[in-house]
Design a protein around this motif. Structure first.
Motif, PDB file in Angstrom:
ATOM      1  N   TRP A 125      -4.870  -3.783  10.285  1.00 45.41           N
ATOM      2  CA  TRP A 125      -3.647  -2.989  10.250  1.00 45.41           C
ATOM      3  C   TRP A 125      -3.238  -2.707   8.817  1.00 45.41           C
ATOM      4  O   TRP A 125      -2.903  -1.588   8.445  1.00 45.41           O
ATOM      5  N   VAL A 129      -2.891   0.908   7.067  1.00 46.05           N
ATOM      6  CA  VAL A 129      -1.645   1.371   6.444  1.00 46.05           C
ATOM      7  C   VAL A 129      -1.904   1.835   5.016  1.00 46.05           C
ATOM      8  O   VAL A 129      -1.485   2.913   4.608  1.00 46.05           O
ATOM      9  N   SER A 132      -3.839   5.060   4.880  1.00 45.69           N
ATOM     10  CA  SER A 132      -3.125   6.248   5.351  1.00 45.69           C
ATOM     11  C   SER A 132      -2.190   6.825   4.319  1.00 45.69           C
ATOM     12  O   SER A 132      -1.890   8.009   4.348  1.00 45.69           O
ATOM     13  N   VAL A 133      -1.705   6.010   3.416  1.00 43.00           N
ATOM     14  CA  VAL A 133      -0.825   6.539   2.384  1.00 43.00           C
ATOM     15  C   VAL A 133      -1.693   7.209   1.327  1.00 43.00           C
ATOM     16  O   VAL A 133      -2.625   6.595   0.831  1.00 43.00           O
ATOM     17  N   PRO A 134      -1.388   8.435   0.978  1.00 44.65           N
ATOM     18  CA  PRO A 134      -2.210   9.119  -0.021  1.00 44.65           C
ATOM     19  C   PRO A 134      -2.289   8.297  -1.299  1.00 44.65           C
ATOM     20  O   PRO A 134      -1.278   7.858  -1.820  1.00 44.65           O
ATOM     21  N   LEU A 137       0.060   8.783  -4.293  1.00 47.88           N
ATOM     22  CA  LEU A 137       1.445   8.386  -4.069  1.00 47.88           C
ATOM     23  C   LEU A 137       1.610   6.884  -4.208  1.00 47.88           C
ATOM     24  O   LEU A 137       2.555   6.393  -4.829  1.00 47.88           O
TER      25      LEU A 137
ATOM     26  N   GLN B  11      -2.346   0.839  18.292  1.00 47.31           N
ATOM     27  CA  GLN B  11      -2.726   0.596  16.903  1.00 47.31           C
ATOM     28  C   GLN B  11      -2.174   1.682  15.996  1.00 47.31           C
ATOM     29  O   GLN B  11      -1.667   1.416  14.909  1.00 47.31           O
ATOM     30  N   ALA B  14       1.417   1.215  15.356  1.00 46.33           N
ATOM     31  CA  ALA B  14       1.637   0.099  14.436  1.00 46.33           C
ATOM     32  C   ALA B  14       1.394   0.543  12.999  1.00 46.33           C
ATOM     33  O   ALA B  14       2.119   0.162  12.075  1.00 46.33           O
ATOM     34  N   VAL B  15       0.362   1.363  12.825  1.00 42.94           N
ATOM     35  CA  VAL B  15       0.058   1.834  11.478  1.00 42.94           C
ATOM     36  C   VAL B  15       1.180   2.726  10.958  1.00 42.94           C
ATOM     37  O   VAL B  15       1.599   2.617   9.808  1.00 42.94           O
ATOM     38  N   GLY B  18       3.887   0.634   9.867  1.00 41.19           N
ATOM     39  CA  GLY B  18       3.531   0.015   8.590  1.00 41.19           C
ATOM     40  C   GLY B  18       3.701   0.985   7.430  1.00 41.19           C
ATOM     41  O   GLY B  18       4.213   0.625   6.365  1.00 41.19           O
ATOM     42  N   VAL B  19       3.293   2.210   7.638  1.00 42.21           N
ATOM     43  CA  VAL B  19       3.435   3.220   6.585  1.00 42.21           C
ATOM     44  C   VAL B  19       4.908   3.448   6.291  1.00 42.21           C
ATOM     45  O   VAL B  19       5.313   3.551   5.134  1.00 42.21           O
ATOM     46  N   LEU B  22       6.122   0.537   4.254  1.00 42.63           N
ATOM     47  CA  LEU B  22       5.602   0.607   2.892  1.00 42.63           C
ATOM     48  C   LEU B  22       6.304   1.709   2.099  1.00 42.63           C
ATOM     49  O   LEU B  22       6.741   1.510   0.962  1.00 42.63           O
ATOM     50  N   LEU B  26       8.579   1.170  -1.195  1.00 39.21           N
ATOM     51  CA  LEU B  26       8.218   1.794  -2.460  1.00 39.21           C
ATOM     52  C   LEU B  26       9.327   2.688  -2.994  1.00 39.21           C
ATOM     53  O   LEU B  26       9.634   2.666  -4.180  1.00 39.21           O
ATOM     54  N   PHE B  27       9.902   3.491  -2.109  1.00 39.61           N
ATOM     55  CA  PHE B  27      10.808   4.506  -2.610  1.00 39.61           C
ATOM     56  C   PHE B  27      12.266   4.123  -2.585  1.00 39.61           C
ATOM     57  O   PHE B  27      13.090   4.850  -3.126  1.00 39.61           O
ATOM     58  N   THR B 282       4.789  11.453   2.255  1.00 39.77           N
ATOM     59  CA  THR B 282       3.993  10.276   2.561  1.00 39.77           C
ATOM     60  C   THR B 282       3.839  10.089   4.054  1.00 39.77           C
ATOM     61  O   THR B 282       2.730   9.940   4.575  1.00 39.77           O
ATOM     62  N   SER B 285       1.747  12.932   5.759  1.00 43.18           N
ATOM     63  CA  SER B 285       0.301  12.856   5.550  1.00 43.18           C
ATOM     64  C   SER B 285      -0.287  11.648   6.259  1.00 43.18           C
ATOM     65  O   SER B 285      -1.400  11.715   6.798  1.00 43.18           O
ATOM     66  N   ALA B 286       0.466  10.554   6.310  1.00 38.41           N
ATOM     67  CA  ALA B 286      -0.034   9.392   7.036  1.00 38.41           C
ATOM     68  C   ALA B 286      -0.145   9.714   8.521  1.00 38.41           C
ATOM     69  O   ALA B 286      -1.142   9.390   9.178  1.00 38.41           O
ATOM     70  N   LEU B 289      -3.173  11.770   9.095  1.00 40.89           N
ATOM     71  CA  LEU B 289      -4.398  10.996   9.036  1.00 40.89           C
ATOM     72  C   LEU B 289      -4.578  10.154  10.294  1.00 40.89           C
ATOM     73  O   LEU B 289      -5.658  10.105  10.884  1.00 40.89           O
ATOM     74  N   VAL B 290      -3.516   9.489  10.692  1.00 36.71           N
ATOM     75  CA  VAL B 290      -3.602   8.638  11.881  1.00 36.71           C
ATOM     76  C   VAL B 290      -3.961   9.468  13.107  1.00 36.71           C
ATOM     77  O   VAL B 290      -4.842   9.101  13.883  1.00 36.71           O
TER      78      VAL B 290
END
Lengths: 294, 310, 594
Positions: A125, A129, A132-134, A137, B11, B14-15, B18-19, B22, B26-27, B282, B285-286, B289-290
């Protein structure tokens, strides 16, 4: 990611055995040793002072003294000395990034591959994660958060690079887990830690080392871009700072800062790449040299 | 099959969570303070407080995170901090532009790289092979920034073959994008050819290829009809996995050539601490991708029933 | 003219078929009556075209096109002179100085826009101005420029407090404000709390531009990118990060000045005297953030004006007697202009720092180790002037009036002071950190330059480069030792600079050093609202002496603006306070820009 991809495919080098290839690898190794030497001298503060004023402003290269071989910059500092200092920075960043990413990825890969189950799911996981984040960034955000500078970039880059080695190591561990020598060790009563670190790791470390060469290259190139964006090394000399300044100089036909920096960068990255390829050829058991037709 | 689907979906969610986590960390937790960036020289305690309240930055972190999650679900990311533009429009416009920058060289690059890789594989072991490998590794040993600087200076300014920078929509776009396309191509060909060459040469050792050769097929025919189809899978995997990131555009090119795409948007948003933009880009794009990965997994399962990972 | 060079365009050949498509697809707005297009580049993205929402250069560049203000500055007179713009004449001051009567010009028309009934712009009236003043004071809208009128007009501060408490959507524009008195459709009076010479400057600032109330009421957010005003240009195409196109406002009320300063007539700057402005039908403002492409485009004739960075200064100019000259190979196509700007750069010394705050001799030593002329020469290629006091040179009350001189680079003196400070030869002195929030390479060169000078005297410097927000955060928390930061004039008065060091502005205010000196504060309060003159100079000199002695900051330099214009540009004269020259410019024989 920022530029270029990181893949670890079997090298399929055809002329790995020819004397010419061996010659080339030796030459690159020698060149790398030179870079390492420069970095070492830099860490010991034995490099010539990159801040010293050795001549007039923006003088073209001249043969009169080593400091002036590559000309001077705006403030009259030696371009050659600054590039050498930048070499130290580049090697430091490359090694620092690997130093953080390698153990992290190695450990997580070992653990994920060995224990499986929910641990593997969790690490998987985490992997998903981060992937998936560019990349740009993630790296820039972390670099900002950590206040920029050498350490910040290294940690930020490592945060994106650990996933590569984690996946590779995990794959290797999965393969080795079922192998006889491991079963034998388990039967023999070895603890998990002993098996993991004592038996399996030595068999997967070659993969990690080859991968490290790729990460080093990526780190050096990423520093250039990050510094250009204002996130990288702020003080002292780095190739990124030199290139960023060189863009302006070029318009005035001042080519020597850019040329010197690009040459130095080229030398490092090229020799690391060649060496990485050679190591892969030497260690990859999947390579069946006899099966090649010319 | 349904169990597999549900599991993959779980899954994926969940990702995404998580993104989101994150991104938020971060921001919000670590990024530069956007309020002061916005107020600049005239920031004082009361205006800072007022702007913070207006942007909802004074609420507890957990509450802000909860808000963020609901924003994702509703696909509403609000407005830019810096200039109040509606984010959907901002990102939408930028996305088209970035795609215009990255897609053509991507497609052309794929075709060219495969062709060159085939050519090199044909001449494997010979001088051409060695020369091209040295050339490509060499090309990769130079930072993309250097390519941009030198090519813009040389081809656009000195020789005047291309416009120095700028962008226009619609039919006028190729005029401004030719040089960026060329640069992207130059930067990506090296790694791609290297990879495809390796893949092809791996296939070259396969039994069925030896059989084909034994049956008298020419080398070229062997390469194209027997090696390439099998090599296509890893090549396509590599290609497809890069697709979702195309929409981000190329940061360096967009800055140097003043192309208003997403890459450039991201850079300036980072400098200004424009959270909404960064969070939106962010997460989107995540999500892309997912979703993409989910789709390709499903395709694999549908195509090959043996591939059913527990 | 070298414009024939551009007719043959190799780029079209290379682009092949796209060339034809290009011609077909080119936006129709390019086909104007006279075909002349003025192109001026923007170097940074703007925040908002709504005057109360953004108070920074990049935004005012655009606000000046779309809107007019009550007052402005005469185009040709230097250093600056207030003149009426939307007003018939300068406001009339009452005998006690507590109220001013404003008379609006007649026949000033708003741009045509859908927000007006029938889409036609109507005449500007007093109600519009008063609506805008309330909007300016609205705390829900204006956080940046309110200080321009803070504590000046009767009842306006109370109005602002009321808006702060009101819900976001509530419309308070009908509220009565005691200091805003309407007399008839074109006259109104403003009542002041006390006599105040600075009061009128607020009305020359883009922040008090007059926006069409209909547009503001329909959708306030839309004003950020869709301005509706009475300005010389009307917005045609908007691209935040691309080219913003403007078209001449046919009903614009101003003409080109009939009088100028010395030498203007000879320079041909009065040829257009009396003619209705603006002169060029179309204005394009592309965003080009990197300076290299900007200069390259200018050299190819695609931009009409450009600022020169130091690389270009090196390449294209030479220096003679302290002034720049354009190299002969360029003079046929371009003309150079150079001018001081109303900005100043300082090295701030944090008075709250335990080491620096208590050691005056150390601070004075630092002042003598700063080789500002060397910095200007080497790092900036001469594009600045050293400052002797806190005020930029062109403003009344600067060292040209007070006679202040910089401390000057004096290593011997510095060494003596260092010894006096208890650090002979720099022994025992810890590394001092210099914080800086500017990203440009020039700043790193600047730091390296001074670091070497300081090192020669035994003082070690360390740099702390961060991004702007982080820098501001740390200086507001007084978390720094030395910091490089400047100030841009909000209005052309020395007070705007002396206020940087008064006690009540201490961090987190603009007084980064947190300097508080009772005598300085008293001198400031006395001089603050005084008109320029010998009495005021006495106070200013006293303040300068205190700053020189106590060293809360060291004034470094006053930047020069160095730029080029194409030889086909007319009426250009760099102005200290007007950001956008376009409304005054004309083009004579430019290349075809289709």
């Amino acid at each position: 990611m920022i530029e270029g991809g990181l893949t670890l495919e079997p090298a399929a080098v055809l002329d790995a055995d020819t004397p010419r290839a061996a010659w080339r690898v030796r030459a690159c190794a020698a060149l790398l040793a030179l870079y390492a030497l420069v970095a070492l001298l830099g860490w010991m503060h034995l490099l010539p002072d990159a801040q010293a004023f050795v001549g007039g402003s923006q003088q073209p290269p001249s043969a009169s003294s080593p400091a002036l071989w590559c000309g001077t910059d705006l403030l009259g500092r030696s371009v050659l000395w600054r590039v050498l200092a930048g070499t130290q920075t580049a090697v430091t960043i490359g090694l620092a990034t690997v130093a953080v990413a390698l153990p992290l990825g190695l450990l997580l890969g070992l653990v994920a591959g060995w224990f499986g189950g929910w641990i593997d799911d969790l690490i998987g996981w985490l992997y998903s994660v981060v992937v998936s984040v560019p990349g740009i960034l993630l790296v820039t955000a972390i670099a900002y958060a950590m206040g920029r500078g050498l350490l910040a970039i290294s940690v930020a880059l490592a945060a994106t690079e650990w996933v590569g080695v984690m996946r590779l190591v995990r794959g290797e561990v999965l393969k080795h887990r079922a192998m006889e020598y491991v079963l034998a060790a388990r039967v023999g009563g070895a603890s998990t830690a002993q098996i993991l670190f004592g038996e399996i790791t030595p068999n997967v470390v070659h993969v990690a080392i080859v991968w490290s060469t790729l990460v080093l290259v990526a780190a050096v190139k990423a520093e250039v871009v990050l510094t250009f964006l204002g996130l990288g090394v702020q003080d002292g000399a780095s190739w990124g700072l030199l290139i960023a300044g060189a863009a302006q100089d070029l318009v005035n036909d001042i080519w020597w800062p850019l040329a010197t920096t690009v040459t130095a960068m080229f030398g490092l990255i090229y020799s690391v790449s060649v060496l990485g390829d050679a190591l892969r050829d030497a260690w990859d058991p999947r390579l069946d040299r006899a099966a090649f037709e010319a | 099959m349904t169990r597999f689907l549900l599991r993959r979906l779980g899954q994926a969610l969940a990702v995404v969570f998580g993104v989101a986590l994150l991104t938020f960390l971060l921001f919000h937790a670590f990024a530069p303070d956007p309020v002061r960036a916005a107020l600049g020289q005239h920031a004082n305690a009361s205006s800072v407080a007022a702007l913070r309240a207006q942007w909802g930055l004074d609420r507890p972190l957990l509450q802000q995170f909860w808000l963020f999650l609901s924003q994702i679900i509703h696909f509403d990311f609000g407005r830019s901090f810096v200039n109040g533009d509606d984010l959907a429009t901002l990102i939408g416009n930028g996305a088209w532009v970035s795609l215009a920058v990255t897609v053509p060289p991507f497609v052309a690059g794929l075709l060219i790289s495969v062709a060159v890789a085939l050519f090199v594989a044909y001449h494997r072991g010979g001088r051409i092979d060695r020369l091209s490998r040295a050339l490509f590794v060499g090309g990769m040993s130079v930072s993309a920034l250097v390519y941009v600087i030198v090519l813009q200076y040389g081809l656009a300014y000195k020789l005047g073959w291309f416009p120095i920078n700028g962008y226009a929509g619609g039919w006028a776009a190729p005029h401004y994008l030719l040089l960026p396309w060329l640069i992207l191509l130059a930067v990506s060909i090296g790694p791609d050819v290297r990879l495809y060459r390796n893949v092809l040469l791996n296939e070259v050792r396969a039994d069925h290829v030896r059989t084909a050769r034994a049956k008298g097929a020419s080398e070229a025919r062997v390469l194209v009809r027997h090696v390439l189809p099998n090599a296509a899978i890893p090549i396509l995997t590599n290609t497809v996995s890069s697709l979702p990131f195309l929409i981000l555009g190329s940061l360096l090119l967009e800055r140097f050539f003043s192309i208003p795409g997403i890459g450039d948007l991201v850079v300036s948003s980072l400098a200004n601490g424009d959270f909404p933009v960064l969070k939106a880009v962010t997460v989107l794009s995540a999500l892309a991708l997912v979703a993409f990965n989910l789709l390709t997994d499903l395709l694999y399962v549908w195509a090959d029933p043996r591939v059913r990972l527990a | 003219m070298s414009h024939t060079h551009f007719r043959f365009d190799r780029r079209r050949l290379l682009a092949g078929t796209t060339g034809a498509a290009l011609a077909l697809g080119w936006p129709a707005s390019q086909a104007q009556a006279d075909g002349r297009i003025l192109v001026i580049a923007r170097s940074d993205p703007f925040k908002s075209m709504d005057p109360v929402r953004a108070f920074e250069d990049n935004s005012s560049l655009l606000q000046e096109l779309a809107y007019s203000t009550l007052l402005t500055y005469a185009w040709l007179e230097r250093p600056y002179r207030l003149e009426p713009d939307l007003l018939e004449r300068l406001p009339e001051r009452s005998a006690d100085g507590l109220s001013y009567q404003f008379t609006l010009r007649r026949g000033v028309m708003f741009h045509d826009d859908a927000c007006f009934p029938g889409g036609k712009g109507r005449e500007l009236v007093a109600d519009d101005v008063l609506f805008n003043l309330r909007r300016f004071a609205d705390a829900r809208l204006n956080q940046e420029s309110w200080f321009l009128l803070e504590d000046m007009l009767v009842g306006l501060d109370e109005y602002r407090a009321a808006t702060l408490k009101a819900p976001p959507e509530a419309d308070l524009s009908g509220t009565a404000v005691a200091g805003l008195v309407k007399q008839d459709s074109h006259r109104f009076t403003l009542r002041l709390k006390r006599e105040n010479t600075l009061f009128l400057y607020a009305f020359a600032s883009p922040a008090t531009s007059i926006v069409a109330p209909e547009a503001a009421k329909v959708d306030g957010e839309r004003l950020a990118t869709h301005p509706v005003g009475t300005g010389p240009y009307r917005l045609k195409d908007f691209e935040r990060k691309g080219v913003i196109r403007w078209v001449r406002h046919a009903g614009y009320h101003r003409s080109y000045p009939a009088a100028g300063g010395a030498g203007d007539a000879e320079a041909g700057l009065l040829k257009a005297a009396g003619r209705r402005r603006p002169f060029v039908e179309t204005l394009e403002m592309p965003l080009i953030e990197e300076s290299q492409p900007r200069i390259l485009k200018f050299l190819r004739g695609e931009l009409d004006l450009v600022n020169l960075d130091r690389a270009a200064i090196d390449r294209m100019l030479r220096r003679e007697n302290g002034r720049y000259q354009l190299l002969p190979e360029y003079t046929q196509r371009f003309t150079l202009y150079q001018s001081e700007r109303l900005t100043a750069m300082y090295l701030w010394i944090n008075q709250k720092d335990p080491l620096l705050g208590r050691n005056k001799a150390l601070r004075q030593a630092i002042a003598h180790l700063l080789d500002v002329p060397g910095d200007i020469e080497t790092v900036q290629r001469g594009a600045a002037q050293p400052l002797g006091s806190i005020v930029p040179l062109p403003i009344a009350g600067s060292e040209r009036d007070t006679g202040a001189r910089p401390a000057g680079y004096d290593p011997e003196r510095a060494k003596a002071l260092l010894a006096q400070a208890g650090f002979p030869e720099g022994r025992g002195l810890a590394e001092l950190t210099v914080s800086c929030g500017f990203a440009a390479i020039e700043w790193r060169d600047r730091f390296d330059f001074h670091r070497a000078r300081f090192a020669a005297a035994g003082v070690r410097l360390k740099s702390n480069f961060t991004d702007q927000p982080t820098f501001i955060k740390s200086v507001e928390a007084s978390n720094f030792q030395l910091a490089l930061y400047g100030w841009v004039a909000d209005y052309p008065d020395a007070e705007n600079f002396y206020q940087l060091l008064i006690g009540r502005n201490a961090a987190p205010g603009p007084n980064l050093a947190s300097f508080s000196h009772p005598e300085y504060n008293r001198a400031y309060e006395a001089a603050r609202l005084m008109a320029a003159g010998p009495e005021r100079l006495v106070h200013l000199r006293r303040m300068n002496d205190i700053v020189r002695d106590e060293v809360p900051l060291v004034p470094l330099y006053n930047s020069l603006r160095v730029g080029l214009r194409q030889n086909w540009v007319r009426n250009h004269k760099y102005h200290l306070l007007i950001s956008n020259a376009a409304p005054y410019l004309d083009l004579e024989g430019p290349p075809s820009r289709r």
